[in-house]
Design an enzyme around this catalytic site. Sequence first.
Site, PDB file in Angstrom:
ATOM      1  CE  LYS A   1      -1.565   2.159   3.621  1.00 37.68           C
ATOM      2  NZ  LYS A   1      -2.303   2.777   4.740  1.00 37.68           N
ATOM      3  CG  ASN A   2       2.666   2.472   3.488  1.00 40.55           C
ATOM      4  OD1 ASN A   2       1.571   3.017   3.443  1.00 40.55           O
ATOM      5  ND2 ASN A   2       3.135   1.915   4.598  1.00 40.55           N
TER       6      ASN A   2
ATOM      7  CB  CYS B   1      -5.195   5.860  11.384  1.00 39.44           C
ATOM      8  SG  CYS B   1      -5.915   4.354  10.716  1.00 39.44           S
TER       9      CYS B   1
ATOM     10  NE  ARG C   1      -0.315   9.951  10.456  1.00 36.32           N
ATOM     11  CZ  ARG C   1      -0.780   8.866   9.836  1.00 36.32           C
ATOM     12  NH1 ARG C   1       0.048   8.040   9.246  1.00 36.32           N
ATOM     13  NH2 ARG C   1      -2.062   8.621   9.789  1.00 36.32           N
TER      14      ARG C   1
ATOM     15  CB  ILE D   1       1.805  18.467   5.869  1.00 37.69           C
ATOM     16  CG1 ILE D   1       1.013  19.775   6.004  1.00 37.69           C
ATOM     17  CG2 ILE D   1       0.883  17.262   6.003  1.00 37.69           C
ATOM     18  CD1 ILE D   1       0.024  19.993   4.874  1.00 37.69           C
TER      19      ILE D   1
ATOM     20  CG  ASP E   1       2.948   1.432   9.384  1.00 40.00           C
ATOM     21  OD1 ASP E   1       2.529   2.275  10.206  1.00 40.00           O
ATOM     22  OD2 ASP E   1       3.025   1.654   8.165  1.00 40.00           O
TER      23      ASP E   1
ATOM     24  NE  ARG F   1      -6.790   4.255   6.037  1.00 41.94           N
ATOM     25  CZ  ARG F   1      -5.709   4.385   6.797  1.00 41.94           C
ATOM     26  NH1 ARG F   1      -5.685   3.911   8.020  1.00 41.94           N
ATOM     27  NH2 ARG F   1      -4.644   5.008   6.329  1.00 41.94           N
TER      28      ARG F   1
END
Length: 421
Positions: A22-23, A116, A121, A123, A306, A398
């Site tokens: 996914k990442n 989530c 986080r 930016i 993760d 997700r």
Amino acid sequence: MCKYVIEGAHRLYGSAEIHGAKNSALPILAASIVCKGMNVIHNCPELSDIDATVNILRHLGCTVRRENDTVTVDSSVITQNGIPDDLMREMRSSVIFLGAILSRTGEVTLSTPGGCEIGLRPIDIHLDGIEKLGAEVLSEYGLVKCRTNGRLHGTKINLSFPSVGATENIMIAAATADGVTVITNAAREPEISDLADFLNRGGARIAGAGESTIVIEGVRELTGAEHTVIPDRIVAASYLAAAACTGGSVELSNVIPAHLEPVLNVFEESGCRVDVNGRKLVLNAPNRLKNVKMIRTMPYPGFPTDIQAPVASMLTLARGTSLIVETIFESRYKYIGELVRFGAKINVDGRMAVIEGVPSLHGASVVSPDLRGGMALIIAGLAAEGTTVVEDDGHIDRGYEFPERVLSKLNAKIKRTDQDD
């Protein structure tokens, strides 16, 4: 809302194939905007975050279609340079569109992204890098507006923290900037290298991806590219944790073992035997795991944040006391209160979690707090005696493609029911 109903205490065994990361897929899909033309992306997982990304691409004017695990993006025409609030809120990583849209159209407007709630986080690192490339940046009232007169300009950028998203955003924007960009203290995750490989296939000149210094020689224009996404190392580690927690034996194919080295060391310390054969991993777990002295989450090549929650779930049944220190996100222990419902003994002090292993867990009704925490609860349910019900509001979808199918193939007794069923 869906529910995972699990009949626990069944040993996992068998084989499973790991889907694409996914990442990696998310920034590659975003980067297809600057690779003008037809982009063919293989090994792209079916996840709700991927669906959200596709919706954004279509809003921007791209033509997107999926056939099995291949997503084709025709970015020949871009008609929008902004993303509405409702699309941004679907996932946190939507900020990755910042550099791509700015580079392609010269202007971009985004709202604060969603996703989530595992901690702050910000930016700021993204915006600082984009500004150093020559863009005018305005951030206020939940909106980010960036614009540039003509092409961006290559420069030297030292990141205050090796942020994966900021590294990706800057790399995408700098690929078509005028001159050379040097990113120092860059993120080193395998997904960074995967994105660079995709951009280079479209004509970019990027060297050093995967190292702490990345050099990007800007080119005038990129073209469409074909690329296969790397396997998802977090998903692979999660299924290894599930097998270890149940005293199981599994073989995972379509993995890159080198990407998993920081995690495999922990499995071996816990008493598991891990064998590597090319792009396959075989894990054999003991009847009861041993404790792990300390796990400290760190940027790659350290232990990934993760996989902290799934491994913590595994260690609730280990013999002895294990210690986890979370250094990346300050709110990543929300799942622990739910693990305690299974009979786990865990104490949290700030960023430190002390796990005192117990002989057994018992089934419980729990609620998934976020993506990785939700998988941790499924893992606990697989090992627990009795029936577990995990309620999930779309978090697990997700990042895990049909986990109930994969786990059922590995002898788990798990079924998924949706609210309307």
